[in-house]
Design an enzyme around this catalytic site. Structure first.
Site, PDB file in Angstrom:
ATOM      1  N   ASP A  16       0.850  -1.189   0.000  1.00 36.39           N
ATOM      2  CA  ASP A  16       0.000   0.000   0.000  1.00 36.39           C
ATOM      3  C   ASP A  16       0.884   1.237   0.000  1.00 36.39           C
ATOM      4  OD1 ASP A  16      -2.291  -1.425  -0.063  1.00 36.39           O
ATOM      5  OD2 ASP A  16      -2.826  -1.112   2.038  1.00 36.39           O
TER       6      ASP A  16
ATOM      7  N   ASP B  68     -13.656  -6.440  -5.967  1.00 33.52           N
ATOM      8  CA  ASP B  68     -13.905  -6.721  -4.544  1.00 33.52           C
ATOM      9  C   ASP B  68     -15.346  -7.204  -4.462  1.00 33.52           C
ATOM     10  OD1 ASP B  68     -11.422  -5.610  -4.048  1.00 33.52           O
ATOM     11  OD2 ASP B  68     -12.221  -3.640  -3.549  1.00 33.52           O
TER      12      ASP B  68
END
Lengths: 193, 251
Positions: free
Chosen positions: B11, B130
């Site tokens: 990230d 997702d």
């Protein structure tokens, strides 16, 4: 050593330039015939779609220049495929250096082939000190059929030519610039040809 | 044989890695380039950088980061997070990214998948999905899984494949963060119904989970973050164990 990467608008050439920089060689990006002809070694890259890449080559006249080159030329990925006789992608006629055709993988396997696979039956100075069944990074939906010029083989559903050589012309379906230290060694071998 | 891939995910915020990273021999655990090099040296097959910056300045910093990663790392990497235009993708690829991953922007404007595949080729277009299983059915969620939609996972996956996606990165919201294993049933169904590679994401907690997702989930690659960042599962050990379980990996 004057190394030129032919810059005709196709794909990720930054990675190739960086890979040579890690070997201590500054590669020049160029689409100028004079500059290309004057180079000691030439990289012919390519990522993207074959017919549009071929169109870009024709528009710049590079389609006529490349087959006349006398110094070592390394086609990578689509660059290698465009050096073949033809490709099924967009029914495109290639530059005809390698006497083989490029076909699409059958849907018995996932297309594109994406990831690390082995190269074997290695035959060329390009693979000096590279062991049989070394892993290379590949991303492609089309493959070159075997011919007398096959210098490396890979299996993906079928057995195909993952590298080719005709005189001063070399081609790799895999991306040596993305294939770790073994890939870097192949690029170094190319510089030493 | 084509190997199964192990993909650490980093990230990135304003050009720095966030979330704790616990590695020995790192001068600066926040430096994405140094982390990326370390992962490449440890045998990672690919890397994914997820940009969670919210600002335009953050985006510019990420371009600079991509350039530095490409300069120093000799394995492929994907960049994702907030990508919604051909121009943005062009800039990322010009800086040396190999692939881009799009998610919410593809749901909002599915033509983006076609545009990217036509211009840059399917091989560099990863569509991240997702999804959450609600009363027996998988539904696509947006914005990091926070916004539910009525789009069904398998229909959406099929659609993006037809539009030119080269790969699917599937994260199960039910499994993400649990460390209880990947959503192998859904993954196997994706692999069966689609003819492009499927990356499993969400739920990695131990080595057996990776074995399961490759064997039962038919996944082509497995992505994880914390188990790698905190050194819970060193990649060389993971790959050795996969190999011992007859799973083809690059050693």
């Amino acid at each position: 050593m004057k190394l030129v990467i032919i810059n005709y608008g196709a794909g990720n050439i930054k990675s190739i330039q960086f890979a040579f920089k890690r070997l201590g060689v500054d590669a020049v990006l160029s689409n100028t015939p004079e500059e290309i002809v004057a180079a000691d070694k030439i990289i012919f890259p390519g990522v993207g779609e074959a017919s549009s890449a071929m169109k870009m080559l024709r528009e710049s006249g590079l389609d006529e220049l490349i087959p006349k080159l006398k110094q070592p030329v390394l086609g990578i990925c689509l660059g290698m495929q465009l050096l073949c006789k033809s490709t099924e992608e967009g029914n495109t006629k290639g530059l005809g250096i390698f006497q083989t055709d490029v076909k699409r993988f059958s849907n018995d396997v996932k297309v594109p082939q994406m990831g690390w696979n082995v190269i074997k039956d290695l035959k060329s100075d390009l693979f000096k000190d590279i062991k049989e069944n070394e892993y290379m990074y590949l991303v492609h939906s089309y493959y070159a059929e075997h011919c007398n010029e096959t210098i490396a083989k890979t299996d993906y559903g079928i057995n195909y030519a993952s590298a080719l050589q005709h005189k001063n012309f070399y081609g790799t379906q895999f991306h040596p610039e993305k294939s770790g230290t073994a890939g870097a060694r192949i690029l170094e071998n190319f510089l030493n040809l | 044989m084509l190997t199964k891939r192990i993909i650490p995910c980093l990230d990135i915020k304003n050009g720095r890695t966030v979330k704790g990273v616990n590695f020995v021999d790192l001068r600066d655990a926040g430096d994405p380039v140094e982390l990326a090099k370390q992962y490449a040296d440890h045998g990672a097959d690919e890397l994914v950088f997820l940009d969670i910056s919210a600002t335009l300045e953050g985006r510019a910093t990420v371009l600079d980061m991509v350039l530095h990663v490409a300069e120093q790392v000799n394995i492929p990497f994907t960049v994702g997070g907030g990508i919604s235009s051909v121009e943005h993708v062009d800039a990322l690829l010009q800086c040396g990214a190999d692939k881009v991953s799009i998610n919410s922007s593809a749901v909002k404007r599915p033509e983006l998948v076609n545009e990217l595949a036509d211009k840059f080729g399917s091989q560099c277009v990863v569509v991240a999905i997702d999804a959450k299983k609600i009363e027996g059915e998988w539904f696509v969620h947006l914005a990091g899984g926070t916004i539910p939609t009525d789009i069904k996972l398998f229909e959406w996956a099929k659609e993006v494949e037809e539009r030119g996606a080269g790969e699917i990165l599937f994260t199960s919201m039910n499994h993400d963060g649990t460390k209880n294993g990947f959503a192998n049933e859904a993954l196997a169904k994706l692999s069966k119904e689609l003819n492009i590679p499927i990356i499993a994401s969400g739920g990695a907690g131990n080595v057996q989970h990776f074995i399961d997702t490759f064997v039962d989930g038919k996944s082509d690659a497995a992505l994880a973050a914390s188990v790698f960042h905190f050194g819970e599962i060193p990649i060389p050990d993971l790959k050795k164990e996969l190999k011992q379980n007859n799973i083809e990996v690059r050693l």
